[in-house]
Design a protein around this motif. Structure first.
Motif, PDB file in Angstrom:
ATOM      1  N   UNK A 240       0.408  -1.578  -0.161  1.00 21.61           N
ATOM      2  CA  UNK A 240      -0.309   0.025   0.271  1.00 21.61           C
ATOM      3  C   UNK A 240       0.816   1.506   0.042  1.00 21.61           C
ATOM      4  N   UNK A 241       2.035   0.998   0.115  1.00 26.81           N
ATOM      5  CA  UNK A 241       2.872   2.242   0.443  1.00 26.81           C
ATOM      6  C   UNK A 241       4.043   1.744  -0.553  1.00 26.81           C
ATOM      7  N   UNK A 283       6.555   6.899 -22.083  1.00 27.82           N
ATOM      8  CA  UNK A 283       5.929   6.087 -21.229  1.00 27.82           C
ATOM      9  C   UNK A 283       5.920   4.750 -20.643  1.00 27.82           C
ATOM     10  N   UNK A 284       5.706   4.372 -19.437  1.00 24.28           N
ATOM     11  CA  UNK A 284       4.962   3.294 -19.276  1.00 24.28           C
ATOM     12  C   UNK A 284       4.200   2.804 -18.451  1.00 24.28           C
ATOM     13  N   UNK A 285       3.434   1.627 -19.035  1.00 26.60           N
ATOM     14  CA  UNK A 285       2.362   1.284 -18.810  1.00 26.60           C
ATOM     15  C   UNK A 285       1.941   0.018 -17.696  1.00 26.60           C
ATOM     16  N   UNK A 286       1.001   1.019 -16.885  1.00 25.67           N
ATOM     17  CA  UNK A 286       0.538   0.659 -16.017  1.00 25.67           C
ATOM     18  C   UNK A 286      -0.906  -0.337 -15.977  1.00 25.67           C
ATOM     19  N   UNK A 287      -1.611  -0.649 -16.782  1.00 25.05           N
ATOM     20  CA  UNK A 287      -2.977  -0.998 -16.777  1.00 25.05           C
ATOM     21  C   UNK A 287      -3.661  -0.969 -15.694  1.00 25.05           C
ATOM     22  N   UNK A 299       5.268   6.526  -8.443  1.00 24.18           N
ATOM     23  CA  UNK A 299       6.266   5.481  -7.962  1.00 24.18           C
ATOM     24  C   UNK A 299       5.437   4.617  -8.858  1.00 24.18           C
ATOM     25  N   UNK A 300       6.684   4.065  -9.737  1.00 25.47           N
ATOM     26  CA  UNK A 300       6.288   2.590  -9.924  1.00 25.47           C
ATOM     27  C   UNK A 300       7.066   1.760  -9.680  1.00 25.47           C
ATOM     28  N   UNK A 301       6.163   0.129  -8.937  1.00 25.12           N
ATOM     29  CA  UNK A 301       6.952  -0.849  -8.060  1.00 25.12           C
ATOM     30  C   UNK A 301       6.843  -1.947  -8.991  1.00 25.12           C
ATOM     31  N   UNK A 376       2.904  -4.403 -13.018  1.00 21.40           N
ATOM     32  CA  UNK A 376       3.932  -3.302 -12.108  1.00 21.40           C
ATOM     33  C   UNK A 376       2.844  -2.537 -11.492  1.00 21.40           C
ATOM     34  N   UNK A 377       3.131  -2.046  -9.946  1.00 25.20           N
ATOM     35  CA  UNK A 377       1.461  -1.614  -9.112  1.00 25.20           C
ATOM     36  C   UNK A 377       2.329  -0.059  -9.410  1.00 25.20           C
TER      37      UNK A 377
END
Length: 381
Positions: A240-241, A283-287, A299-301, A376-377
């Motif tokens: 969550x963080x 850009x990076x994709x986070x659907x 922040x992409x984790x 990713x999250x």
């Protein structure tokens, strides 16, 4: 028959065994526990995980009765235990040192607490024999602690702690003195014993792997607060963080600006967010990114094992070009440290399914790292 999933925390009808209610603990000017509320359920194997000084041991010592809250209260089975002395609580504590009596046999060590309570001989004999069977120590009953191994001493301490059938067993870094292989074996023994007795276990540890292996739920702590409580799977897959993502396991953290993506009918990789993270970089994709974060610094984790590495440009939602700077070989997996064009260092972890001589990627190689649109999250920065 399908196995019932153990998740009493999801059942609104279930009453917790332990409740911390707005608990604060101060030592002079130092706040060790800061207005903390948490519920722990019967039969749970609950792990308190965090770095030194985060407050996990203070929480355990308050449960045991060695410390009292400065504010708030702690309930056990609905009863406020603040005024109950340690020896009158239905709680037992197993210390890292095991604290066995060197002059007593294993049998006598396990029987010690029952004798002090004045239990009759037949009861003590039956209970100690049961504990010896449970911990697989029957053959060592007449030996002294110095005549058995570290792992066996750990089991003696566990048997002695469980002999009095406490509602709650507290374990303070219980496997810290064991070597890695023995520690891993003992983790599974602990889980089996906990399940077969039905006792609620609360373990304090700074070892993430240990917490993730044994616990039904993990509470990640920092500066006297619980940052996240979840099953090991959710803690790892859905932190969550940034703090939790970074504390649990290996992770790549890439900062950037979030922008909402359009939803395309019939395309389950559409929607979510894209991360604008560097001049001249796609850009990076986070659907699966939360669109409420659009327009924010985020922040992409990304876990290293969710990345692929290849020499050819991959057909993937996300592809990053870089150079292999270092390779860590761990037998079953290898970790590749790759420097991207803009100097960012990322890690990719690959299972070693081939022998070393047949692997294609080595130091200084130009490579492509890739990952899916849902790997990713995205977390608030």
């Amino acid at each position: 028959m399908a196995q019932t999933i153990f998740a009493p925390w999801d059942d609104p009808e279930e009453k917790p065994l332990i409740e911390f209610v707005n608990v604060t603990k101060r030592f002079g000017d130092f706040t060790a526990i800061d207005n903390l509320s948490q519920q722990i359920y019967a039969r749970e194997f609950f792990a308190l995980l965090g770095p030194s000084g985060c407050g996990k041991t203070t929480m355990m010592r308050m449960l045991a009765g060695f410390e009292t809250p400065t504010e708030g209260k702690i309930l056990l089975g609905g009863q406020d235990i603040g005024a109950i002395p340690p020896n009158k609580r239905s709680v037992n504590m197993m210390f890292q040192s095991y604290a066995l009596f060197p002059h007593l046999s294993i049998w006598e060590n396990i029987a010690f607490g029952l004798k002090r309570e004045g239990k009759d001989k037949e009861f003590i004999q039956a209970r100690v024999d049961e504990m010896l069977r449970l911990t697989r120590l029957e053959a060592f009953a007449r030996r002294k602690p110095h005549q058995i191994s570290g792992g066996q001493r750990q089991r003696v301490a566990l048997a002695r702690s469980l002999a009095k059938a406490p509602k709650l067993l507290l374990l303070d870094e219980p496997l810290g003195a064991l070597d890695k292989k023995l520690r891993e074996e003992t983790q599974f023994e602990l889980m089996d014993i906990q399940e077969s007795t039905g006792t609620t276990f609360v373990i304090v540890t700074h070892d993430q792997e240990e917490a993730m292996t044994v616990a039904s739920r993990v509470a990640v702590m920092d500066h006297g607060k619980i940052i996240q409580v979840a099953t090991p799977q959710n803690i790892y897959e859905a932190p969550n963080s940034v703090y939790v993502a970074d504390f649990i396991g290996d992770v790549n953290l890439i900062k950037g600006q979030a922008k909402a993506r359009d939803i395309v009918e019939g395309d389950d990789t559409s929607g979510g967010l894209e991360l604008h993270w560097g001049e001249g970089h796609a850009p990076l994709v986070a659907a699966n990114g939360d669109t409420a974060l659009a327009g924010k610094e985020v922040v992409l984790a990304l876990r290293p094992e969710k990345m692929s590495i290849s020499k050819e440009h991959p057909a993937a939602a996300n592809a990053l070009k870089g150079k292999v700077i270092d390779i860590g070989y761990l037998g079953n997996i290898s970790t590749y440290h790759v420097e991207l064009d803009n100097g960012t260092m990322v890690k990719a972890q690959i299972a070693n399914t081939r022998r070393v001589s047949r692997r294609q990627i080595t130091w200084e190689d130009e490579v492509w790292l890739s990952f899916s649109a849902t790997a990713a999250i995205v977390l608030e920065g």
